[in-house]
Design a protein around this motif. Sequence first.
Motif, PDB file in Angstrom:
ATOM      1  N   ALA A 165      38.258  65.476  12.990  1.00  0.00           N
ATOM      2  CA  ALA A 165      37.195  65.942  13.877  1.00  0.00           C
ATOM      3  C   ALA A 165      37.200  65.196  15.204  1.00  0.00           C
ATOM      4  CB  ALA A 165      35.842  65.813  13.199  1.00  0.00           C
ATOM      5  N   GLY A 166      37.362  63.892  15.170  1.00  0.00           N
ATOM      6  CA  GLY A 166      37.411  63.113  16.406  1.00  0.00           C
ATOM      7  C   GLY A 166      38.629  63.426  17.242  1.00  0.00           C
ATOM      8  N   ALA A 167      39.771  63.574  16.591  1.00  0.00           N
ATOM      9  CA  ALA A 167      41.005  63.881  17.321  1.00  0.00           C
ATOM     10  C   ALA A 167      40.941  65.270  17.949  1.00  0.00           C
ATOM     11  CB  ALA A 167      42.205  63.782  16.389  1.00  0.00           C
ATOM     12  N   ASN A 168      40.302  66.201  17.282  1.00  0.00           N
ATOM     13  CA  ASN A 168      40.218  67.556  17.812  1.00  0.00           C
ATOM     14  C   ASN A 168      39.293  67.661  19.015  1.00  0.00           C
ATOM     15  OD1 ASN A 168      42.037  68.649  16.006  1.00  0.00           O
ATOM     16  ND2 ASN A 168      40.472  69.144  14.514  1.00  0.00           N
ATOM     17  N   MET A 169      38.469  66.653  19.257  1.00  0.00           N
ATOM     18  CA  MET A 169      37.575  66.661  20.422  1.00  0.00           C
ATOM     19  C   MET A 169      38.123  65.801  21.559  1.00  0.00           C
ATOM     20  SD  MET A 169      33.762  66.733  18.836  1.00  0.00           S
ATOM     21  CE  MET A 169      33.085  67.031  20.458  1.00  0.00           C
ATOM     22  N   SER A 170      39.428  65.554  21.568  1.00  0.00           N
ATOM     23  CA  SER A 170      40.005  64.669  22.582  1.00  0.00           C
ATOM     24  C   SER A 170      39.810  65.191  23.999  1.00  0.00           C
ATOM     25  CB  SER A 170      41.497  64.454  22.306  1.00  0.00           C
ATOM     26  OG  SER A 170      42.201  65.674  22.426  1.00  0.00           O
ATOM     27  N   GLY A 171      39.687  66.493  24.171  1.00  0.00           N
ATOM     28  CA  GLY A 171      39.485  67.051  25.511  1.00  0.00           C
ATOM     29  C   GLY A 171      38.094  66.786  26.062  1.00  0.00           C
ATOM     30  N   GLN A 172      37.128  66.501  25.203  1.00  0.00           N
ATOM     31  CA  GLN A 172      35.758  66.256  25.653  1.00  0.00           C
ATOM     32  C   GLN A 172      35.448  64.772  25.837  1.00  0.00           C
ATOM     33  OE1 GLN A 172      36.210  68.658  23.051  1.00  0.00           O
ATOM     34  NE2 GLN A 172      36.156  70.186  24.664  1.00  0.00           N
ATOM     35  N   LEU A 173      36.340  63.902  25.399  1.00  0.00           N
ATOM     36  CA  LEU A 173      36.103  62.463  25.516  1.00  0.00           C
ATOM     37  C   LEU A 173      36.571  61.958  26.873  1.00  0.00           C
ATOM     38  CD1 LEU A 173      37.374  61.418  21.969  1.00  0.00           C
ATOM     39  CD2 LEU A 173      35.007  61.609  22.722  1.00  0.00           C
ATOM     40  N   GLN A 174      35.834  60.986  27.439  1.00  0.00           N
ATOM     41  CA  GLN A 174      36.221  60.435  28.738  1.00  0.00           C
ATOM     42  C   GLN A 174      37.487  59.600  28.618  1.00  0.00           C
ATOM     43  OE1 GLN A 174      32.809  58.329  30.212  1.00  0.00           O
ATOM     44  NE2 GLN A 174      31.771  60.198  30.853  1.00  0.00           N
ATOM     45  N   GLU A 175      37.570  58.756  27.602  1.00  0.00           N
ATOM     46  CA  GLU A 175      38.751  57.931  27.367  1.00  0.00           C
ATOM     47  C   GLU A 175      39.223  58.139  25.927  1.00  0.00           C
ATOM     48  OE1 GLU A 175      38.510  53.803  28.638  1.00  0.00           O
ATOM     49  OE2 GLU A 175      36.655  54.301  29.691  1.00  0.00           O
ATOM     50  N   PRO A 176      39.919  59.253  25.654  1.00  0.00           N
ATOM     51  CA  PRO A 176      40.287  59.552  24.266  1.00  0.00           C
ATOM     52  C   PRO A 176      41.224  58.512  23.648  1.00  0.00           C
ATOM     53  CG  PRO A 176      41.284  61.128  25.767  1.00  0.00           C
ATOM     54  CD  PRO A 176      40.354  60.297  26.570  1.00  0.00           C
ATOM     55  N   ALA A 177      42.110  57.926  24.450  1.00  0.00           N
ATOM     56  CA  ALA A 177      43.037  56.941  23.897  1.00  0.00           C
ATOM     57  C   ALA A 177      42.305  55.700  23.400  1.00  0.00           C
ATOM     58  CB  ALA A 177      44.075  56.545  24.941  1.00  0.00           C
ATOM     59  N   LYS A 178      41.131  55.436  23.936  1.00  0.00           N
ATOM     60  CA  LYS A 178      40.324  54.294  23.494  1.00  0.00           C
ATOM     61  C   LYS A 178      39.277  54.729  22.468  1.00  0.00           C
ATOM     62  CE  LYS A 178      37.252  50.735  25.334  1.00  0.00           C
ATOM     63  NZ  LYS A 178      36.564  50.235  26.517  1.00  0.00           N
ATOM     64  N   SER A 179      38.644  55.874  22.679  1.00  0.00           N
ATOM     65  CA  SER A 179      37.529  56.309  21.842  1.00  0.00           C
ATOM     66  C   SER A 179      37.963  56.762  20.452  1.00  0.00           C
ATOM     67  CB  SER A 179      36.778  57.444  22.528  1.00  0.00           C
ATOM     68  OG  SER A 179      36.266  57.025  23.763  1.00  0.00           O
ATOM     69  N   ILE A 180      39.094  57.460  20.342  1.00  0.00           N
ATOM     70  CA  ILE A 180      39.528  57.983  19.037  1.00  0.00           C
ATOM     71  C   ILE A 180      39.844  56.848  18.063  1.00  0.00           C
ATOM     72  CG2 ILE A 180      41.349  59.268  17.842  1.00  0.00           C
ATOM     73  CD1 ILE A 180      41.290  61.239  20.173  1.00  0.00           C
ATOM     74  N   PRO A 181      40.653  55.838  18.444  1.00  0.00           N
ATOM     75  CA  PRO A 181      40.900  54.750  17.469  1.00  0.00           C
ATOM     76  C   PRO A 181      39.629  53.998  17.078  1.00  0.00           C
ATOM     77  CG  PRO A 181      42.502  54.646  19.247  1.00  0.00           C
ATOM     78  CD  PRO A 181      41.476  55.670  19.646  1.00  0.00           C
ATOM     79  N   ILE A 182      38.779  53.691  18.057  1.00  0.00           N
ATOM     80  CA  ILE A 182      37.554  52.939  17.741  1.00  0.00           C
ATOM     81  C   ILE A 182      36.633  53.785  16.856  1.00  0.00           C
ATOM     82  CG2 ILE A 182      35.446  51.973  18.726  1.00  0.00           C
ATOM     83  CD1 ILE A 182      37.144  51.079  21.134  1.00  0.00           C
ATOM     84  N   GLY A 183      36.403  55.028  17.235  1.00  0.00           N
ATOM     85  CA  GLY A 183      35.520  55.888  16.460  1.00  0.00           C
ATOM     86  C   GLY A 183      36.036  56.149  15.062  1.00  0.00           C
ATOM     87  N   THR A 184      37.319  56.376  14.918  1.00  0.00           N
ATOM     88  CA  THR A 184      37.895  56.667  13.606  1.00  0.00           C
ATOM     89  C   THR A 184      37.832  55.450  12.705  1.00  0.00           C
ATOM     90  OG1 THR A 184      39.399  58.222  14.681  1.00  0.00           O
ATOM     91  CG2 THR A 184      39.927  57.589  12.438  1.00  0.00           C
ATOM     92  N   LEU A 185      38.165  54.280  13.248  1.00  0.00           N
ATOM     93  CA  LEU A 185      38.123  53.061  12.438  1.00  0.00           C
ATOM     94  C   LEU A 185      36.700  52.692  12.042  1.00  0.00           C
ATOM     95  CD1 LEU A 185      40.826  50.985  14.331  1.00  0.00           C
ATOM     96  CD2 LEU A 185      40.993  51.847  12.005  1.00  0.00           C
ATOM     97  N   VAL A 186      35.746  52.812  12.969  1.00  0.00           N
ATOM     98  CA  VAL A 186      34.355  52.497  12.649  1.00  0.00           C
ATOM     99  C   VAL A 186      33.805  53.472  11.609  1.00  0.00           C
ATOM    100  CG1 VAL A 186      32.014  52.425  13.593  1.00  0.00           C
ATOM    101  CG2 VAL A 186      33.867  51.304  14.807  1.00  0.00           C
ATOM    102  N   ALA A 187      34.119  54.754  11.772  1.00  0.00           N
ATOM    103  CA  ALA A 187      33.640  55.746  10.799  1.00  0.00           C
ATOM    104  C   ALA A 187      34.219  55.488   9.415  1.00  0.00           C
ATOM    105  CB  ALA A 187      34.009  57.155  11.277  1.00  0.00           C
ATOM    106  N   THR A 188      35.454  55.061   9.358  1.00  0.00           N
ATOM    107  CA  THR A 188      36.074  54.771   8.054  1.00  0.00           C
ATOM    108  C   THR A 188      35.459  53.537   7.418  1.00  0.00           C
ATOM    109  OG1 THR A 188      38.143  55.736   8.816  1.00  0.00           O
ATOM    110  CG2 THR A 188      38.257  54.314   6.883  1.00  0.00           C
ATOM    111  N   LEU A 189      35.170  52.524   8.220  1.00  0.00           N
ATOM    112  CA  LEU A 189      34.581  51.304   7.685  1.00  0.00           C
ATOM    113  C   LEU A 189      33.144  51.499   7.229  1.00  0.00           C
ATOM    114  CD1 LEU A 189      36.015  48.692  10.206  1.00  0.00           C
ATOM    115  CD2 LEU A 189      36.719  49.079   7.836  1.00  0.00           C
ATOM    116  N   LEU A 190      32.410  52.398   7.919  1.00  0.00           N
ATOM    117  CA  LEU A 190      31.030  52.642   7.527  1.00  0.00           C
ATOM    118  C   LEU A 190      30.985  53.620   6.375  1.00  0.00           C
ATOM    119  CD1 LEU A 190      29.238  52.841  10.972  1.00  0.00           C
ATOM    120  CD2 LEU A 190      29.274  50.949   9.363  1.00  0.00           C
TER     121      LEU A 190
END
Length: 190
Positions: A165-190
């Motif tokens: 879901a996060g990767a598929n929204m890469s066009g809407q993120l301001q900094e996808p190269a930074k936001s996708i790894p952080i968001g995916t890792l945080v979501a997995t840890l939580l």
Amino acid sequence: STVLSLSALSSNGLLKGGGAYYLVSRALGPELGGAIGVIFYAANISGCVVYLLGFAEEFVDVAGFVDSTPWAHTVTALIALMVVTVVCLSGPSLYAKTAVGIFIGMMACLFTVLISFFAQTHDTEGFTGLHPSTFSQNVQPNYTGPNDFAVVFSILFPAVTGIMAGANMSGQLQEPAKSIPIGTLVATLL
């Protein structure tokens, strides 16, 4: 390992819109990326069908339409599909707002589940709360009724495929190269 692979792919170079397809085609080349893109497309359509039918089945049961026609589930899923189509065709702004609303609803549901563990009453039939004997009785697979591994897997698998879901929204993120790894890792840890 999937989370780390997704994080590595998304942070390795310039990331544009296109989501998971763009990540795979950039990593494997356009030929394999195109073939995998068709599979992603079919998987998203299949996932949408499963989600809509699951929603319709629960909605019909909760709304009290149990004795209604056999088409109640299908009509409910069709109406939900029309709503989803309107939201998607309205643009990314409405989609993002809808996603936030759904997220808030899901968090409220999870919060009520956590509260229900501790707020049990003695007249609740079949619910024991947090108890060691309940854990030991349910730690091994013991399928009852028509349920077997395939049925349980078909319900669980779509529920855990949200990593894209996060990767598929890469066009809407301001900094996808930074936001996708952080968001995916945080979501997995939580």
